[in-house]
Design an enzyme around this catalytic site. Structure first.
Site, PDB file in Angstrom:
ATOM      1  N   GLU A   1       0.803  -1.225   0.000  1.00  0.00           N
ATOM      2  CA  GLU A   1       0.000   0.000   0.000  1.00  0.00           C
ATOM      3  C   GLU A   1       0.836   1.275   0.000  1.00  0.00           C
ATOM      4  O   GLU A   1       0.835   2.042   0.962  1.00  0.00           O
ATOM      5  CB  GLU A   1      -0.952   0.003   1.197  1.00  0.00           C
ATOM      6  CG  GLU A   1      -1.911  -1.176   1.217  1.00  0.00           C
ATOM      7  CD  GLU A   1      -2.975  -1.074   2.308  1.00  0.00           C
ATOM      8  OE1 GLU A   1      -2.818  -0.252   3.215  1.00  0.00           O
ATOM      9  OE2 GLU A   1      -3.960  -1.808   2.226  1.00  0.00           O
TER      10      GLU A   1
ATOM     11  N   GLU B   1      -5.601  -8.356   0.561  1.00  0.00           N
ATOM     12  CA  GLU B   1      -6.235  -8.076   1.860  1.00  0.00           C
ATOM     13  C   GLU B   1      -7.697  -7.756   1.644  1.00  0.00           C
ATOM     14  O   GLU B   1      -8.047  -7.013   0.714  1.00  0.00           O
ATOM     15  CB  GLU B   1      -5.606  -6.863   2.563  1.00  0.00           C
ATOM     16  CG  GLU B   1      -4.265  -7.105   3.184  1.00  0.00           C
ATOM     17  CD  GLU B   1      -3.694  -5.865   3.861  1.00  0.00           C
ATOM     18  OE1 GLU B   1      -4.476  -5.036   4.391  1.00  0.00           O
ATOM     19  OE2 GLU B   1      -2.459  -5.726   3.862  1.00  0.00           O
TER      20      GLU B   1
HETATM   21  C1  GBH Z   1      -4.555  -2.153   5.542  1.00  0.00           C
HETATM   22  O1  GBH Z   1      -4.607  -0.815   5.259  1.00  0.00           O
HETATM   23  C2  GBH Z   1      -3.184  -2.450   6.026  1.00  0.00           C
HETATM   24  O2  GBH Z   1      -2.380  -3.021   5.013  1.00  0.00           O
HETATM   25  C3  GBH Z   1      -3.159  -3.314   7.249  1.00  0.00           C
HETATM   26  O3  GBH Z   1      -1.882  -3.289   7.811  1.00  0.00           O
HETATM   27  C4  GBH Z   1      -4.241  -2.859   8.212  1.00  0.00           C
HETATM   28  O4  GBH Z   1      -4.182  -3.539   9.433  1.00  0.00           O
HETATM   29  C5  GBH Z   1      -5.561  -3.090   7.552  1.00  0.00           C
HETATM   30  O5  GBH Z   1      -5.632  -2.418   6.333  1.00  0.00           O
HETATM   31  C6  GBH Z   1      -6.770  -2.665   8.377  1.00  0.00           C
HETATM   32  O6  GBH Z   1      -6.796  -1.284   8.564  1.00  0.00           O
HETATM   33  O7  GBH Z   1      -9.759   6.704   6.154  1.00  0.00           O
HETATM   34  O8  GBH Z   1      -8.768   8.546   5.023  1.00  0.00           O
HETATM   35  O9  GBH Z   1      -7.392   6.698   5.660  1.00  0.00           O
HETATM   36  C7  GBH Z   1      -5.836  -0.317   4.810  1.00  0.00           C
HETATM   37  C8  GBH Z   1      -5.711   1.160   4.719  1.00  0.00           C
HETATM   38  C9  GBH Z   1      -7.919   1.956   5.023  1.00  0.00           C
HETATM   39  C10 GBH Z   1      -6.305   3.099   3.694  1.00  0.00           C
HETATM   40  C11 GBH Z   1      -8.947   2.885   4.523  1.00  0.00           C
HETATM   41  C12 GBH Z   1      -7.341   3.985   3.193  1.00  0.00           C
HETATM   42  C13 GBH Z   1      -9.414   5.028   3.683  1.00  0.00           C
HETATM   43  C14 GBH Z   1      -9.023   6.442   3.628  1.00  0.00           C
HETATM   44  N1  GBH Z   1      -6.819   1.821   4.114  1.00  0.00           N
HETATM   45  N2  GBH Z   1      -8.379   4.144   4.181  1.00  0.00           N
HETATM   46  S1  GBH Z   1      -8.728   7.150   5.214  1.00  0.00           S
END
Ligand code: GBH
Length: 457
Positions: free
Chosen positions: A164, A362
């Protein structure tokens, strides 16, 4: 009824800093997440990954659980600073020993390992020199990738350089909610570009060492539907959000370019970090494409009472409302399973046969359910989440999307970054006081799914 290809790979995923613990054991060097989580105010309750699930010591039990569930694949990440404590080429032998033992355990259980080189835990020594904003980190990453391929490449055939990269750039350097905790849009573009170049550099470095490792990026993706697509501002905001999260990476890897709309609006910030030859390097022939999917974000008018707290749109200078509607998960995220299908179908239509095989690297959900009086963990809502997303995925496959595997996030409840241990994504419950593991009902449900190759969904 859901159907999946015959050789579909069913797995689950974790990441080093979220599960290993043993932060200060056997010569591991500090990473930016040690620094960030230990600084006051950065994580809920001041939680850190010092102990986490103690997977470093309990990996045999965890691999036994994977086997019990029937996982065919397991996606884990290497801790860079456990292998190379300073981020240079001075090895920590005990770190290599740990991953040797882990990989051997996974293989003896008949499980296919898929590994990530970087799941957000940059060696602190490299951050001290500027981290992902400094181009030199790309060279260090290439050397690290080659060393991993050299040592583990006889057993690890699937490697994702960076997990990511959007989160590395935007959450780490724009919103400041992840390590290193910076809030500077210029840093975002530098990090975003350097992770693209680091991906390609690592790919070339690993291919120079061994020809039989399959390499792919892991990109977190989402759809950004505008409440009113006819509204010019909302349509433009949705386009920008899609460009920064999805197309920045897809265009770079598939076409060797960045989205025009971003270059038009932010070119004066973006262009200075791009060197001659970079975009040809960026366009990298990936063996596969990893996509992490959690939820879609709606794009609405900003005049509401509760705008969401960490909104990446603000880094782009947008004012929108993306407050989720309907039933929410424990993270406050909406349930949008069709979004997973939309993305798969979209890339299939856009790239056709040029699209490499896709793995959902994921997908999962946080709910707080713990053991009842009989020790049973009835996480019905997680089962529903997995069931609806897998159904959507099977629909995309039926429409021709080349999806070859699915990794549930996460095998274990673990350290959920800035939210610490408060949010539980596992299909296996972890009691952090005793480190006792217990299968949730969703793990048992997933077992049946795997056994039937999706027919019981
Ligand atoms: C993943 O990230 C990770 O790879 C993992 O390590 C983590 O534990 C898992 O998800 C659960 O969270 O709300 O503005 O950030 C996911 C990350 C989550 C990034 C949703 C973007 C939406 C925009 N994503 N997020 S914001």
């Amino acid at each position: 009824m859901a159907t999946f290809p015959k050789d579909f790979l069913w797995g689950a995923a974790t990441a080093a800093y979220q599960v290993e613990g043993a932060a200060d054991v056997d010569g591991r060097g500090p990473s930016i997440w040690d620094t960030f989580s230990h600084a006051p105010g950065n994580t809920l309750n001041g939680d850190t990954g010092d102990v986490a699930c103690d997977h470093y010591h309990r990996y045999p039990e965890d691999v036994a659980l994977m086997k019990e569930i029937g996982l065919q694949g397991y996606r884990f990440s290497f801790s860079w600073s456990r292998l190379f404590p300073n981020g240079d080429l001075i090895k920590n032998q005990k770190g290599f020993d740990f991953y040797d033992k882990l990989i051997n355990e996974i293989e003896s259980a008949g499980i296919t390992p898929l590994s990530t080189l970087y799941h957000w835990d940059l060696p602190q020594m490299l951050q001290d020199k500027g981290g992902w904003v400094n181009r030199e980190t790309v060279d260090r990453f290439g050397e690290y990738a080659a060393a991993v391929a050299q040592h583990f490449g006889d057993r690890i055939k699937n490697i994702a350089p960076i997990n990511e990269p959007w989160c590395v750039s935007w959450l780490g350097h724009g919103l400041g909610v992840h390590a290193p905790g910076h809030k500077d849009r210029k840093e975002v573009w530098a990090a975003a570009h350097h992770t693209v170049i680091a991906h390609a550099t690592a790919m070339n470095a690993m291919r120079a060492v061994r020809g039989d490792i399959k390499i792919g990026p892991v990109i977190n993706q989402a759809n950004y539907p505008a409440d009113d697509p006819q509204d010019e501002y909302l349509a433009h905001a949705a386009d920008l959000m899609d460009a920064m999260q999805n197309r920045w990476w897809m265009d770079a890897f598939m076409r060797g370019s960045y989205p025009k709309v971003l270059l038009e609006e932010f070119g004066d910030e973006i262009l200075p970090v791009i060197k001659d030859g970079d975009m040809e390097l960026a366009r990298s022939k990936n063996d596969w494409l990893g996509i992490n999917f959690y939820f879609d974000t709606r794009i609405g008018k900003a005049d509401v009472a509760n705008p969401v707290q960490f909104d990446p749109s603000t880094v782009l200078g947008l004012t929108i409302d993306s407050t989720p509607k309907g039933e929410l998960t424990d993270m406050g995220w909406p349930l949008t399973p069709h979004g997973l299908k939309n993305l798969m179908v979209r890339w299939h239509k856009e790239y056709g046969s040029a699209l490499p095989d896709i793995y959902i690297t994921e997908n999962g959900v946080a709910y707080p359910d713990g053991p009842d009086a009989h020790g049973q963990i009835k996480d019905e809502r997680r089962i529903k989440y997995l069931q609806t997303h897998l159904s959507a995925l099977s629909e995309a496959i039926a429409e021709g999307a080349p999806v070859k595997g699915y990794f549930q996030w996460s095998l274990l409840d673990n350290f959920e970054w800035s939210l610490g241990y408060a949010k539980r994504f596992g299909i296996v419950h972890v009691d952090y006081a005793t480190q006792e593991r217990r299968l949730k009902d969703s793990a048992k449900w997933y077992s049946e799914v795997i056994k039937s190759n999706g027919a019981t969904i």
